[in-house]
Design an enzyme around this catalytic site. Structure first.
Site, PDB file in Angstrom:
ATOM      1  N   LYS A 144       0.840  -1.205   0.000  1.00 36.91           N
ATOM      2  CA  LYS A 144       0.000   0.000   0.000  1.00 36.91           C
ATOM      3  C   LYS A 144       0.878   1.260   0.000  1.00 36.91           C
ATOM      4  O   LYS A 144       0.625   2.211  -0.747  1.00 36.91           O
ATOM      5  CB  LYS A 144      -0.929  -0.007   1.230  1.00 36.91           C
ATOM      6  CG  LYS A 144      -2.068  -1.014   1.091  1.00 36.91           C
ATOM      7  CD  LYS A 144      -2.798  -1.317   2.387  1.00 36.91           C
ATOM      8  CE  LYS A 144      -3.772  -2.469   2.142  1.00 36.91           C
ATOM      9  NZ  LYS A 144      -4.436  -2.969   3.345  1.00 36.91           N
ATOM     10  N   GLN A 184      -4.455  -1.689   9.612  1.00 37.56           N
ATOM     11  CA  GLN A 184      -4.387  -3.010   8.969  1.00 37.56           C
ATOM     12  C   GLN A 184      -5.045  -4.069   9.860  1.00 37.56           C
ATOM     13  O   GLN A 184      -4.714  -4.192  11.036  1.00 37.56           O
ATOM     14  CB  GLN A 184      -2.911  -3.371   8.683  1.00 37.56           C
ATOM     15  CG  GLN A 184      -2.737  -4.656   7.917  1.00 37.56           C
ATOM     16  CD  GLN A 184      -3.320  -4.601   6.499  1.00 37.56           C
ATOM     17  OE1 GLN A 184      -3.164  -3.622   5.780  1.00 37.56           O
ATOM     18  NE2 GLN A 184      -4.024  -5.656   6.104  1.00 37.56           N
ATOM     19  N   ASP A 205     -10.894   3.033   4.115  1.00 44.98           N
ATOM     20  CA  ASP A 205     -11.245   1.615   3.955  1.00 44.98           C
ATOM     21  C   ASP A 205     -12.759   1.452   3.827  1.00 44.98           C
ATOM     22  O   ASP A 205     -13.237   0.392   3.418  1.00 44.98           O
ATOM     23  CB  ASP A 205     -10.768   0.818   5.191  1.00 44.98           C
ATOM     24  CG  ASP A 205      -9.677  -0.182   4.841  1.00 44.98           C
ATOM     25  OD1 ASP A 205      -9.495  -0.456   3.638  1.00 44.98           O
ATOM     26  OD2 ASP A 205      -9.032  -0.680   5.773  1.00 44.98           O
TER      27      ASP A 205
END
Ligand code: NAP
Length: 295
Positions: A54, A98, A121
């Site tokens: 990422k 994460q 997200d």
């Protein structure tokens, strides 16, 4: 008939080029550099490699990225304090924690603490609620990527019978919601299957589009699908290792056999996977524009 392969690698590349241009324009016209922070707790190798990919992608697109790595025994309170710090940071427009987190940390508490305006997200209940209502919001990255794969490949979803296998909060439920919205990539008739579904094959056989997000290698077989079906394979299953120790991956679909009946199919790897990170970048650019009030 052998299916047309939908290359997520190629579609992701095209979207990344568009984003690069957008990031350059934001800098030149508005002096804005989109900023993303990734927060990793612990040393899980898969999570480490996702976070590193990422950050690498962000860097390649001209997005400012920061990587925070916290010890596995970090307390929930300390993690909440880190999230709060970035909620207030003017140079950061997107916050990604994460998952999965270590067991002693309540994942929900952390996801709810992220400012919904920086929730790239798309997991905060504010964004989930807006998605269900069909309002503008950050769409969760994997389902958003699937929509892009379908629409950019010219697959008609309006009126299509769509069978989704898997009802997780990150893939199955959101893609079901998105594909029934009244808009491009939507207007489908949805069947959502899971472990309690009776006669999975009967549902799959009448599907125009199958989306498999299960985590069971090669579960969808050729005898379960009709001729001309469109297949999106979300599954990433490690089924062995090469002599060099590299993981051998398989999707949830028996690719070699199903491709002989399908009209379109995504491979694993190189299908949905590259789209997920790309849509995270798209959300980060969107967050930067929204926070700055740029249309
Ligand atoms: P998950 O949270 O484990 O959910 C799996 C879903 O599949 C559950 O709803 C489960 O049903 C259902 N299921 C499991 N076994 C089944 C069976 N034998 N028959 C019918 N349904 C079954 O998984 P996830 O996070 O959605 O991920 C699914 C797969 O996609 C995994 O392989 C994951 O690695 C992959 N993935 C890939 C990406 C990407 O970017 N490429 C992103 C996310 C996930 P119940 O609800 O009844 O238990």
């Amino acid at each position: 008939m052998s299916a047309k392969i939908i290359s997520g690698t190629e579609v992701a590349k095209a979207i990344r080029e568009e984003l690069k241009t957008e990031v350059t324009e934001l800098k030149e016209k508005h002096d804005i550099v989109p900023g993303l922070v990734t927060i990793l707790v612990g040393e899980d190798p898969a999570s480490q490699s996702y976070v590193s990919a990422k950050n690498k992608t962000a860097h390649a697109l001209g997005i400012h990225s920061e990587q925070v790595t916290l010890a596995a025994d970090t307390t929930e309170q300390d993690l909440l304090a880190t999230v709060e710090k970035y909620n207030k940071d003017k140079n950061i427009h997107g916050i990604l924690v994460q998952l999965p987190l270590p067991k002693h940390i309540n994942e929900t508490n952390i996801l709810y603490a992220i400012d919904p305006d920086k929730d790239v997200d798309g997991f905060h209940p504010v964004n989930v609620g807006k998605m269900v209502l069909g309002e503008e919001c950050f769409l969760p990255c994997t389902p958003h990527g699937i929509l892009e794969l379908l629409t950019r490949s010219g697959v008609e979803t309006s009126g299509a019978e769509v069978v989704i296998i898997g009802r997780s909060n990150i893939v199955g439920k959101p893609i079901a919601n998105l594909m029934l919205q009244k808009r491009k990539g939507g207007n489908a008739t949805i069947t959502l299957c899971h472990t309690r579904t009776k006669d999975m094959a009967a549902h799959c056989k009448r599907a125009d589009i199958i989306i498999a997000a299960v985590g069971v290698p090669k579960m969808v077989t050729a005898d379960m699908v009709k001729d001309g079906v469109v297949v999106i394979d979300v599954g990433v299953n490690r089924i062995g290792k090469t002599a060099e120790g590299k993981a051998i991956l398989a999707g949830d679909v028996d690719f070699d056999a199903v491709k002989e009946k399908a009209s379109y199919i995504t491979p694993v790897p190189g299908g949905v996977g590259p789209m997920t990170i790309t849509m995270l970048m798209k959300n980060t650019v969107q967050a930067a524009k929204q926070i700055a009030g740029v249309k």
